[in-house]
Design a protein around this motif. Sequence first.
Motif, mmCIF file in Angstrom:
data_model
loop_
_atom_site.group_PDB
_atom_site.id
_atom_site.type_symbol
_atom_site.label_atom_id
_atom_site.label_comp_id
_atom_site.label_asym_id
_atom_site.label_seq_id
_atom_site.Cartn_x
_atom_site.Cartn_y
_atom_site.Cartn_z
ATOM 1 N N GLY A 1 0.781 -1.227 0.000
ATOM 2 C CA GLY A 1 0.000 0.000 0.000
ATOM 3 C C GLY A 1 0.810 1.272 0.000
ATOM 4 O O GLY A 1 0.242 2.373 -0.099
ATOM 5 N N SER A 2 2.134 1.180 0.069
ATOM 6 C CA SER A 2 2.974 2.383 0.068
ATOM 7 C C SER A 2 3.057 2.969 -1.333
ATOM 8 O O SER A 2 3.183 2.221 -2.314
ATOM 9 N N PRO A 3 3.002 4.286 -1.459
ATOM 10 C CA PRO A 3 3.162 4.875 -2.789
ATOM 11 C C PRO A 3 4.602 4.727 -3.271
ATOM 12 O O PRO A 3 5.550 4.994 -2.536
ATOM 13 N N VAL A 4 4.752 4.253 -4.497
ATOM 14 C CA VAL A 4 6.065 4.086 -5.121
ATOM 15 C C VAL A 4 6.130 5.003 -6.334
ATOM 16 O O VAL A 4 5.248 4.962 -7.193
ATOM 17 N N VAL A 5 7.143 5.838 -6.391
ATOM 18 C CA VAL A 5 7.273 6.828 -7.451
ATOM 19 C C VAL A 5 8.585 6.617 -8.190
ATOM 20 O O VAL A 5 9.643 6.507 -7.566
ATOM 21 N N THR A 6 8.511 6.530 -9.504
ATOM 22 C CA THR A 6 9.710 6.467 -10.325
ATOM 23 C C THR A 6 9.503 7.346 -11.542
ATOM 24 O O THR A 6 8.405 7.834 -11.786
ATOM 25 N N SER A 7 10.562 7.580 -12.298
ATOM 26 C CA SER A 7 10.473 8.468 -13.457
ATOM 27 C C SER A 7 10.987 7.769 -14.698
ATOM 28 O O SER A 7 11.995 7.054 -14.654
ATOM 29 N N SER A 8 10.306 7.995 -15.808
ATOM 30 C CA SER A 8 10.763 7.434 -17.079
ATOM 31 C C SER A 8 12.070 8.075 -17.538
ATOM 32 O O SER A 8 12.803 7.487 -18.340
ATOM 33 N N THR A 9 12.380 9.255 -17.029
ATOM 34 C CA THR A 9 13.590 9.970 -17.451
ATOM 35 C C THR A 9 14.836 9.155 -17.161
ATOM 36 O O THR A 9 15.771 9.104 -17.973
ATOM 37 N N THR A 10 14.887 8.515 -16.001
ATOM 38 C CA THR A 10 16.057 7.712 -15.635
ATOM 39 C C THR A 10 16.313 6.624 -16.669
ATOM 40 O O THR A 10 17.450 6.404 -17.092
ATOM 41 N N ALA A 11 15.241 5.960 -17.087
ATOM 42 C CA ALA A 11 15.392 4.896 -18.083
ATOM 43 C C ALA A 11 15.704 5.452 -19.459
ATOM 44 O O ALA A 11 16.569 4.931 -20.178
ATOM 45 N N HIS A 12 15.021 6.516 -19.848
ATOM 46 C CA HIS A 12 15.162 7.058 -21.199
ATOM 47 C C HIS A 12 16.494 7.762 -21.430
ATOM 48 O O HIS A 12 16.910 7.944 -22.577
ATOM 49 N N MET A 13 17.172 8.188 -20.369
ATOM 50 C CA MET A 13 18.452 8.869 -20.502
ATOM 51 C C MET A 13 19.619 7.996 -20.048
ATOM 52 O O MET A 13 20.719 8.492 -19.822
ATOM 53 N N ASN A 14 19.381 6.700 -19.925
ATOM 54 C CA ASN A 14 20.411 5.781 -19.461
ATOM 55 C C ASN A 14 21.465 5.583 -20.550
ATOM 56 O O ASN A 14 21.245 4.871 -21.533
ATOM 57 N N ALA A 15 22.632 6.197 -20.365
ATOM 58 C CA ALA A 15 23.680 6.142 -21.390
ATOM 59 C C ALA A 15 24.190 4.726 -21.611
ATOM 60 O O ALA A 15 24.612 4.379 -22.721
ATOM 61 N N ALA A 16 24.157 3.891 -20.578
ATOM 62 C CA ALA A 16 24.645 2.521 -20.725
ATOM 63 C C ALA A 16 23.824 1.750 -21.749
ATOM 64 O O ALA A 16 24.337 0.839 -22.410
ATOM 65 N N VAL A 17 22.555 2.117 -21.898
ATOM 66 C CA VAL A 17 21.686 1.470 -22.877
ATOM 67 C C VAL A 17 21.702 2.217 -24.205
ATOM 68 O O VAL A 17 21.973 1.652 -25.264
ATOM 69 N N TRP A 18 21.414 3.515 -24.142
ATOM 70 C CA TRP A 18 21.127 4.264 -25.368
ATOM 71 C C TRP A 18 22.368 4.813 -26.065
ATOM 72 O O TRP A 18 22.289 5.194 -27.233
#
Length: 434
Positions: free
Chosen positions: A308-325
């Motif tokens: 029931g705890s609110p969990v917050v994350t951002s797509s920015t971290t994934a979309h700007m991940n230099a190791a991937v992109w």
Amino acid sequence: MHSEILYSCFGLSRQALKAYKRDDSGPYANPYPGTNVEARNRLEYRTFISHHQFLIGSGFAPLCKRFEKSIASHFNAFRSGISGDWVHGEDFMHVFKHTLLAPALIDSVVGPALLERDPDFLANFWTIDDNVWSLTSRLPKFLIPKPHVALNKCLAAVKEWHAWAKEHSDPTATTVDSGEDDAYWGSKFVRERQVLFSTIDGQNQDTIASQDLGFLWGSNHNTVTSAFWLFADVFLRPELLQRIRKEAGSCQIESPERGLPKFDMERLQRQPYAQAVYAETLRLRTHGVILRQPSQDLQLNEWSIPKGSPVVTSSTTAHMNAAVWSAPQRGSRPATEFYPERFFLPKSESAEPEFSMSGTDGSWVPFGGGVHACPGRRFVKYETILTLAILVTVFDIEILASRKDLEMSERRFGFGVLEPRGRVPFRIRARASV
């Protein structure tokens, strides 16, 4: 979280909000263990099923059919004043919001009656959209009167349309079951929402209006801006524009009356550059906050997350991940750079480009993920690529905005696709070859 947006931004009543809060049964057919919510009051599950049937299931093909019809109508009206000579415009983002895409999207969901009956609806609608952060923060109304006035006018327009549709439509009609338009409700989906919400505790005509207005906002907020960036990212790059024109031309089928092109959409959506531009635009431009509340205790590495705890994350971290992109197999380009070729598999010089999402799981998340991933993701790809194909085929367009004005504004960071910082002036003419 969805209910909080409806409450803060779209006038959902406290009573209706409580109905959402009481529903802890989850989005699946089988309720979460330990919950005891009547089947008719399972708001999350019932709206989940309704949205998925409309946007992914049996409603998808009729929705696409209505959208093609509506976007053709709006494009024809727009191009009637454009000849082979250059015509200047003040802001192409405004064109997407008020002339081309947004009215076509609204028509495809609810039919043309809503916009015909309230010519000011779009102006008020985009005033709400422009103030979502202020509304979400729940500032006192006297500090932000403009969006509240706009909200009241939009809700009144939706309620008036609902009353008109109820008065004139036949509740037993089944024409939309076969994909035909509903002259009053626009789609089977909207007509059936009247029944769905009327059977749930805490819902009435006021809350149904809030629900429908919220759905229209969700259908337009990120979609229209995504389509704008596809347009801008292509028309700013002459070589890429020619590639997209070539792909669109290869998928064009006979033109209907007045010469507006039609396309083999299955084939068009499989074209490598069309897919790569779509994927790269959403990766680069989407900066959303993803909210979740786990239904059970979670252990993620060394972190414990209670149920029931609110969990917050951002797509920015994934979309700007230099190791991937920025990896060598993706061209070693900075993640902050627009580079659609990063979605192509390595190839020989003579081979045709091959689009691939391989290796992007968890790193390309413009629609969120899991059971709560945006159900409109399939339609967003369909309508943005179709809109782009029409634009590149029918018009020559030069974007005249400054580099600064074309930067992404962070003013609405967290709500998804970022808008350009300033206005986007342009000049446009009809293509001689069309």
